[in-house]
Write an enzyme that holds these catalytic residues in place. Sequence first.
Site, PDB file in Angstrom:
ATOM      1  N   CYS A  97       0.883  -1.162   0.000  1.00  0.00           N
ATOM      2  CA  CYS A  97       0.000   0.000   0.000  1.00  0.00           C
ATOM      3  C   CYS A  97       0.923   1.214   0.000  1.00  0.00           C
ATOM      4  CB  CYS A  97      -0.918   0.025   1.221  1.00  0.00           C
ATOM      5  SG  CYS A  97      -1.923   1.518   1.290  1.00  0.00           S
ATOM      6  N   CYS A 128      -0.568   4.339   2.161  1.00  0.00           N
ATOM      7  CA  CYS A 128      -0.747   4.301   3.621  1.00  0.00           C
ATOM      8  C   CYS A 128      -0.395   2.912   4.129  1.00  0.00           C
ATOM      9  CB  CYS A 128      -2.151   4.737   4.018  1.00  0.00           C
ATOM     10  SG  CYS A 128      -3.473   4.011   3.031  1.00  0.00           S
ATOM     11  N   SER A 129      -1.357   2.168   4.614  1.00  0.00           N
ATOM     12  CA  SER A 129      -1.042   0.885   5.247  1.00  0.00           C
ATOM     13  C   SER A 129      -2.161  -0.121   5.016  1.00  0.00           C
ATOM     14  CB  SER A 129      -0.821   1.089   6.744  1.00  0.00           C
ATOM     15  OG  SER A 129      -1.961   1.734   7.316  1.00  0.00           O
ATOM     16  N   CYS A 130      -2.893   0.022   3.911  1.00  0.00           N
ATOM     17  CA  CYS A 130      -4.023  -0.873   3.646  1.00  0.00           C
ATOM     18  C   CYS A 130      -3.527  -2.308   3.508  1.00  0.00           C
ATOM     19  CB  CYS A 130      -4.764  -0.431   2.388  1.00  0.00           C
ATOM     20  SG  CYS A 130      -5.396   1.252   2.535  1.00  0.00           S
TER      21      CYS A 130
END
Lengths: 213, 110
Positions: free
Chosen positions: A118, A121-123
């Site tokens: 991702c 972000c941090s998906c």
Amino acid sequence: MPHDHHDHDHLSPSGHPYRKDNDGALSYWQTMEVAIRELMVEKGELTPAQIQAQIDAMDARSPANGAAVVARAWTDPEFKARLLANGSDAAREMGFDIGPMHLVAVENTEDTHNLIVCTLCSCYPRNLLGLPPDWYKTREYRSRAVREPRAVLREFGVDLPADVTLRVHDSTADMRYIVLPARPAGTENLDATALAKLVTRDSMIGTGLPKGA
Amino acid sequence: MDDPEHRWHDMGGDAAGPVPMDGHDFAIWEKRVDALVILGQQRGHFTVDGLRRALEDMGEAAFNEMTYYERWVASLNQNLIEAGVYSLEELGAKMEEVKARGDTYGAVQS
């Protein structure tokens, strides 16, 4: 979290060092967390039991859930077809509550390897696999996974042959990928339970291969 | 500071060093932040896009200097105040009350 770690060389049961957040002086952000939680309870938004239940639900999610899905796909061609067609529904079919996110399974084959990142972000498929590893959220991984993915894979111990196509999938908040790793050779006699034990977290992110592969 | 075509959080493709492999076990306060972020969305106060918008608006310095859940609790707070769940004044008063209870996270739990 246990606090009596003095006999364990400051390592947690998982072998990681405790972060100082656990034991140190109260921080500004910890204070804010306590304040938000108490305000939400006082205002009737949430109960402490609801908050704990959410923590318990998240703690209960782990790569073992994804491993069960992968092992089923390895042993049940019709399930595999459903998984590749609609990952969310296939995971739900196995009883995993993955919420509203769209789970997209991408299949590794002899000539194609898939990697998930991702960049924004941090998906992460957290509702199936649990919370992402710290490295997944770092600038280094997010930046380089789409720039020099083969070099990143080598850092994880995966030396991908040059003739294998590498596809990198950039997740979004609404669409979370999971890699369906290739079933290791020589596992024809293993059942789904035994096969699931070969499926590592990293093999479902694409930074690793199943055990025995 | 911000190029609207390529904001700081859009870091895919940037040059960077080796991937740091060290991990950590989540502290209870981090798990609580995670839970509050999920539940706050379930209560309809904000969306995952609202969470990200506040995270991205914090800027690159916050990304470099704060831990992941420090940034998340700041974004959670921003979104809940905007949604009118509580006011900045109520937050400030509550944080003072919490701080007065003790010096460690464990000691200030009510």
